[in-house]
Design a protein around this motif. Structure first.
Motif, short mmCIF file in Angstrom:
data_model
loop_
_atom_site.label_atom_id
_atom_site.label_comp_id
_atom_site.label_asym_id
_atom_site.label_seq_id
_atom_site.Cartn_x
_atom_site.Cartn_y
_atom_site.Cartn_z
N HIS A 239 0.83 -1.03 0.00
CA HIS A 239 -0.05 0.12 -0.01
C HIS A 239 0.75 1.33 -0.16
CE1 HIS A 239 -3.51 -2.44 1.88
NE2 HIS A 239 -3.53 -2.62 0.59
N HIS A 240 2.07 1.12 -0.09
CA HIS A 240 2.94 2.30 -0.12
C HIS A 240 2.82 3.17 -1.10
CE1 HIS A 240 6.26 1.97 -3.03
NE2 HIS A 240 6.04 0.62 -3.09
N VAL A 241 2.24 2.65 -2.42
CA VAL A 241 2.09 3.45 -3.57
C VAL A 241 0.71 4.30 -3.16
CG1 VAL A 241 3.49 2.11 -5.13
CG2 VAL A 241 1.07 1.50 -4.72
N LEU A 242 -0.15 4.12 -2.33
CA LEU A 242 -1.62 4.69 -1.95
C LEU A 242 -0.98 5.87 -1.19
CD1 LEU A 242 -3.66 1.89 -1.14
CD2 LEU A 242 -3.66 2.98 -3.41
N ALA A 254 -2.99 2.56 -7.70
CA ALA A 254 -3.94 1.58 -7.09
C ALA A 254 -3.38 0.21 -7.42
CB ALA A 254 -5.36 1.89 -7.48
N GLY A 255 -2.62 -0.05 -8.33
CA GLY A 255 -2.27 -1.37 -8.58
C GLY A 255 -0.79 -1.69 -7.78
N SER A 256 -0.43 -3.22 -8.22
CA SER A 256 0.53 -3.69 -7.54
C SER A 256 1.71 -2.90 -7.63
CB SER A 256 0.66 -5.29 -7.97
OG SER A 256 1.78 -5.76 -7.50
N PRO A 257 2.58 -2.96 -6.69
CA PRO A 257 3.91 -2.19 -6.72
C PRO A 257 4.99 -3.14 -7.29
CG PRO A 257 3.54 -2.68 -4.52
CD PRO A 257 2.53 -3.29 -5.38
N ASN A 260 6.07 -4.27 -11.98
CA ASN A 260 4.81 -3.68 -12.69
C ASN A 260 5.46 -2.28 -13.51
OD1 ASN A 260 2.40 -2.04 -13.38
ND2 ASN A 260 1.59 -2.41 -11.40
N PRO A 261 5.60 -2.57 -14.83
CA PRO A 261 6.20 -1.59 -15.83
C PRO A 261 5.21 -0.24 -15.88
CG PRO A 261 6.18 -3.59 -16.86
CD PRO A 261 5.32 -3.81 -15.50
N ASP A 262 3.98 -0.53 -15.70
CA ASP A 262 2.93 0.70 -15.64
C ASP A 262 3.34 1.59 -14.50
OD1 ASP A 262 0.85 2.13 -16.67
OD2 ASP A 262 -0.12 1.46 -14.83
N LEU A 263 3.37 1.02 -13.21
CA LEU A 263 3.99 1.91 -12.09
C LEU A 263 5.06 2.35 -12.34
CD1 LEU A 263 3.62 2.88 -9.40
CD2 LEU A 263 4.47 0.88 -8.41
N PHE A 336 10.79 -4.13 -7.71
CA PHE A 336 10.16 -3.39 -6.68
C PHE A 336 9.66 -2.29 -7.15
CE2 PHE A 336 12.64 -6.34 -4.36
CZ PHE A 336 11.60 -6.66 -3.06
N THR A 337 9.82 -1.83 -8.47
CA THR A 337 9.61 -0.59 -9.10
C THR A 337 9.30 0.70 -8.18
OG1 THR A 337 7.06 -1.49 -8.88
CG2 THR A 337 8.45 -1.81 -11.04
N LEU A 338 10.49 0.81 -7.50
CA LEU A 338 10.59 1.90 -6.45
C LEU A 338 10.95 3.27 -7.29
CD1 LEU A 338 12.49 0.34 -3.60
CD2 LEU A 338 9.91 0.79 -3.43
N ARG A 339 10.51 4.33 -6.68
CA ARG A 339 10.91 5.45 -7.19
C ARG A 339 12.50 5.65 -7.56
NH1 ARG A 339 12.05 11.12 -4.01
NH2 ARG A 339 12.50 12.40 -5.85
#
Length: 499
Positions: A239-242, A254-257, A260-263, A336-339
């Motif tokens: 939920h950290h992306v929320l 709202a998706g999985s972190p 996830n290329p979209d994120l 992990f697609t982190l910032r």
């Protein structure tokens, strides 16, 4: 036996001096406490809750980084809660990182390579920043480096010592992953060693795995018992992306972190590179002095290896170091697609400093390459030193505002991030609530940030007829920056509302 004892005494003295020098270097222009909207404010608030009320069930991913939170809380119990106590934590873990890495370099590559690495890491701007500010990166790096050091000792030991070192290696990596899950990529290298390297027994690897699992099991069992959710940590982390972020297109996701290329495509790059989300951080590395100097230095120093077959091979596999850096990069950016902010890639820089030191150590023994290597090393060190010297002090607003308010009592207003950075030091002085973001009433005061452009005439100075100018708090500027821009000034204007 006497020769072995002498070698151990020499190594212990070398390591101790290295740690002392590294610690002294942190007093040169430290990054400090950012506070306000920054993550270190979260760690401070959470640790203060643990200090005052005992263990707390975290509701955010920040609060579940228990090795960091426990370390801060322990320091608070020893020295009392303060910003200085908070910043002691990264310094201690920086000392651990330097100590175990120097020990590894001494054993595997010799004192010259270890000394070169020490100089490189002391003058590595991003490592310097993480050693002088309270974020999880230095804790994660130090635990992982200790795990690798223990693993290498296990491979060189026999009998019960091997089992002890293996258990320690697993425990340290488990603590690193609890600090932040991105450290789990180190398991890939232990898995490769298990499949390809017969230097250790299968029982030793079993103990390594048990050591790794133990802190994770204890942590998750406690969270399960307290919340009734066996996957509480996973659910919170997802939920950290929320949490709204100015660095993400759309603020939240709202998706999985995970994977996830979209994120990943929604994160706004930290630097100016806008090629593709998968490689933007790599481009930023090469143009960011905090990274680029040492990474480009590693790449340039490796050129003789490819051109000259007579070039001596370093005693630590630089290919393995390169794979280590790539694995860290891929884990953070793609898995992990982190910032992709610079401090997340501390493992990449650590691998680069080791690789660069190994190549320089090998090159300096070749007369025809010695001068080139010395010039390259000198340029890297000069660039890194300048970058550290002009790096911003994250806590400068608080350092100006808090003493002024202590000497001039009253009700003050300021921008959000100034209030955030000064709120805890003011609370310790018994002045909580004396600085807010609300508009000041008549007779009250406000702080206004003044930029350099307002002094050189390129932007209008913000005179306000409703306020009377009381004082100007001048921000100390790095002397090196003043040499380049002698008219550079920034600071805070103190004003009183008169109508």
């Amino acid at each position: 036996m006497r020769h072995v004892q002498a070698d151990r005494s020499y190594a212990a003295l070398f390591i101790a001096l290295s740690v002392v020098l590294a610690q002294l270097s942190l007093f040169v222009h430290p990054a400090g406490f950012a506070g306000g909207p920054s993550d270190d404010q979260q760690y401070l608030d959470i640790a203060l809750g643990w200090y005052a009320h005992g263990p707390q069930i975290g509701m955010s991913h920040w609060a579940l980084r228990h090795p960091l939170i426990l370390s801060i809380t322990g320091i608070f119990h020893l020295f009392g809660p303060s910003i200085d106590s908070l910043l002691l934590v990264p310094r201690l873990f920086y000392a651990l990182f330097v100590g175990v890495t120097v020990a590894t370099m001494l054993r595997l590559a010799g004192p010259r390579a270890a000394a070169i690495w020490l100089v490189l890491v002391i003058l590595s701007p991003v490592i310097h920043a993480m050693g002088t500010s309270c974020f999880p990166e230095m804790v994660e790096l130090a635990f992982s480096a200790t795990s690798i050091w223990a693993f290498l000792n296990a491979r060189r030991s026999t009998g019960g010592a091997t089992l002890g070192w293996s258990l320690l290696s697993g425990l340290m990596l488990g603590c690193a992953v609890l600090t932040r899950e991105t450290a789990a990529f180190v398991l890939l290298f232990y898995g490769w060693a298990f499949l390809r390297d017969p230097a250790m027994s299968r029982r030793a690897y079993l103990l390594l795995g048990l050591g790794f699992a133990l802190p994770l099991l204890v942590d998750n069992a406690w969270l399960w018992a307290m919340t009734g959710d066996p996957l509480y940590r996973l659910h919170v982390d997802k939920h950290h992306v929320l949490i709204a972020s100015d660095h993400m297109v759309g603020k939240t996701y709202a998706g999985s972190p995970f994977l996830n290329p979209d994120l990943a495509s929604r994160w706004i790059p930290a630097g100016p590179t806008r090629l593709h989300w998968a490689i933007n951080p790599l481009g930023d590395f090469l143009i960011d002095p905090a990274f680029g100097f040492v990474i480009l230095g590693w790449a340039l120093s490796a050129l003789p290896f490819f051109r000259d077959r007579a070039f001596p091979r370093p005693r630590i596999s630089t290919l393995l170091l390169l794979l280590f850096a790539i694995a860290s990069y891929v884990t953070i950016t793609w898995v992990f697609t982190l910032r992709p902010q610079p401090r997340y890639y501390l493992f990449v820089v650590a691998a680069a400093t080791i690789g660069f030191a190994l190549y320089l150590d090998a090159t300096l023994v070749i007369p025809r390459l010695r001068r080139r290597a010395s010039i390259l090393l000198g340029l890297v060190l000069l660039g890194s030193s300048i970058t550290i010297a002009v790096a911003p002090d994250q806590s400068w607003q608080a350092k100006l505002v808090v003493p002024y308010m202590a000497a001039h009592p009253g009700q003050y207003s300021a921008e959000d991030h100034v209030v955030g950075r000064a709120s805890y030091p003011l609370a310790r002085l018994g002045m909580a609530g004396k600085l807010t973001t609300a508009d000041p009433a008549v007779g009250d005061y406000r702080f206004r940030l003044i930029s350099s452009a307002m002094f050189d005439g390129s932007a209008p100075f913000p005179h306000d007829p409703d306020y009377r100018e009381i004082a100007y708090l001048d921000r100390p500027s790095p002397w090196l920056l003043l040499l380049v821009r002698p008219h550079f000034r920034t600071g805070i204007l103190v004003e009183q509302r008169i109508r």
